[in-house]
Write an enzyme that holds these catalytic residues in place. Structure first.
Site, mmCIF file in Angstrom:
data_model
loop_
_atom_site.group_PDB
_atom_site.id
_atom_site.type_symbol
_atom_site.label_atom_id
_atom_site.label_comp_id
_atom_site.label_asym_id
_atom_site.label_seq_id
_atom_site.Cartn_x
_atom_site.Cartn_y
_atom_site.Cartn_z
ATOM 1 N N GLN A 204 35.282 52.627 39.988
ATOM 2 C CA GLN A 204 34.739 53.452 39.048
ATOM 3 C C GLN A 204 33.447 54.281 39.732
ATOM 4 O O GLN A 204 32.501 53.687 40.079
ATOM 5 C CB GLN A 204 34.404 52.530 37.858
ATOM 6 C CG GLN A 204 35.394 51.763 37.415
ATOM 7 C CD GLN A 204 36.393 52.549 36.621
ATOM 8 O OE1 GLN A 204 36.186 53.158 35.551
ATOM 9 N NE2 GLN A 204 37.575 52.721 37.214
ATOM 10 N N GLY A 245 33.636 51.908 26.237
ATOM 11 C CA GLY A 245 34.746 52.159 27.428
ATOM 12 C C GLY A 245 34.178 53.394 28.339
ATOM 13 O O GLY A 245 33.338 54.330 28.070
ATOM 14 N N HIS A 246 34.659 53.432 29.583
ATOM 15 C CA HIS A 246 34.420 54.188 30.505
ATOM 16 C C HIS A 246 34.864 55.580 30.122
ATOM 17 O O HIS A 246 36.198 55.809 29.372
ATOM 18 C CB HIS A 246 35.133 54.034 31.801
ATOM 19 C CG HIS A 246 36.544 53.770 31.821
ATOM 20 N ND1 HIS A 246 37.238 53.261 33.075
ATOM 21 C CD2 HIS A 246 37.590 54.067 31.185
ATOM 22 C CE1 HIS A 246 38.427 53.492 32.964
ATOM 23 N NE2 HIS A 246 38.694 53.815 31.728
ATOM 24 N N ASN A 247 34.050 56.654 30.408
ATOM 25 C CA ASN A 247 34.363 58.079 30.058
ATOM 26 C C ASN A 247 34.413 58.586 28.510
ATOM 27 O O ASN A 247 34.631 59.501 28.212
ATOM 28 C CB ASN A 247 35.698 58.546 30.567
ATOM 29 C CG ASN A 247 35.828 58.304 32.012
ATOM 30 O OD1 ASN A 247 36.644 57.573 32.549
ATOM 31 N ND2 ASN A 247 35.195 59.285 32.864
#
Length: 253
Positions: A204, A245-247
């Protein structure tokens, strides 16, 4: 400690139109809901469904809307304002400022701060904190006990981190943010590629950007992005135990 009604009205004079009906010298000892408020308390009525509680309320003063004016006056003292809930929120802020002693800005002897970190004037760093290389903390920020500020992370002026908050490498936080205990900002997002019946970790490589005036509840986690940053814009409010969550991108307010 107490506040006079006159002091409350004067302090919130810029909060929009409000009018006091009653003795401005009445002393207020606490804020309380309608059903339990006593003769030294300030309460509020913001929703018509609670109107039945008004007549029997024993509060020294009640914050009400113009629609409730006559009923409130017949009961006793009241502050009439267009948005009672907003006015009450501002009263709680005033109350906290008046009753909570400000903490002295100091760096605890047990804090570990890298020599390349930049700590602005008026910053408080609590016991057993760790501030990494290249990190920066803006003027007047408060970093409570056992917080970790990662490499090149940024904390904006006036932001307040409660105990055991982690801000990961390269993550950025704006001004006047409030972050409650146990929050983790910038842990890896959950990313894996399937290959031959196994899972291969996707590193990440992004970070987290948090705007100004954001409040983050206890034990909430905001993952860093995979390639681009996870973004939480100005004025966002997150409850306890929230997972971002990511993004993900959360817009203003």
């Amino acid at each position: 400690m107490t506040l006079r009604l006159a002091e409350i009205i004067e302090a919130l004079a810029d909060a929009g139109h409000s009018q006091l009906h009653g003795d401005p010298q009445v002393l207020i000892e606490r804020l309380a809901p309608l059903e339990v408020a006593g003769p030294n308390d300030l309460s509020f009525l913001s929703h018509p469904k609670y109107f039945a509680l008004l007549a029997q309320c024993r509060a020294a003063c009640v914050i009400v809307s113009p629609q409730m004016r006559e009923a409130a006056i017949s009961r006793g003292a009241c502050i009439v304002t267009d948005d009672p809930y907003h006015y009450f929120a501002l009263v709680t802020q005033l109350w906290k400022r008046a009753h909570v002693f400000p903490l002295a800005a100091q760096i605890h002897a047990s804090a570990v701060i890298d020599a390349t970190a930049v700590i602005a004037p008026g910053v408080s760093v609590g016991a057993f904190c760790c501030v990494g290389p290249g990190a920066s903390i803006g003027a007047g920020a408060h970093i409570a006990e056992h917080c970790v500020i990662g490499r090149n992370a940024q904390i904006g002026s006036g932001s307040r981190l409660s105990p055991r908050v982690t801000v990961g490498d390269d993550c950025r936080m704006g001004e006047r943010c409030i972050v409650h205990s146990g929050v983790v900002i910038g842990a890896d997002g959950f990313g894996f590629a399937p290959h031959d019946g196994q899972w291969v970790k996707i590193e990440q490589l992004g970070a987290v950007q948090i705007g100004n005036d954001v409040e983050i509840g206890a034990n909430t986690c905001i993952d860093r992005g995979a390639l681009q940053d996870t973004i939480v814009e100005d004025g966002v409010k997150l409850d306890n135990l929230v997972q971002i969550g990511h993004n993900v991108r959360i817009g203003k307010h």
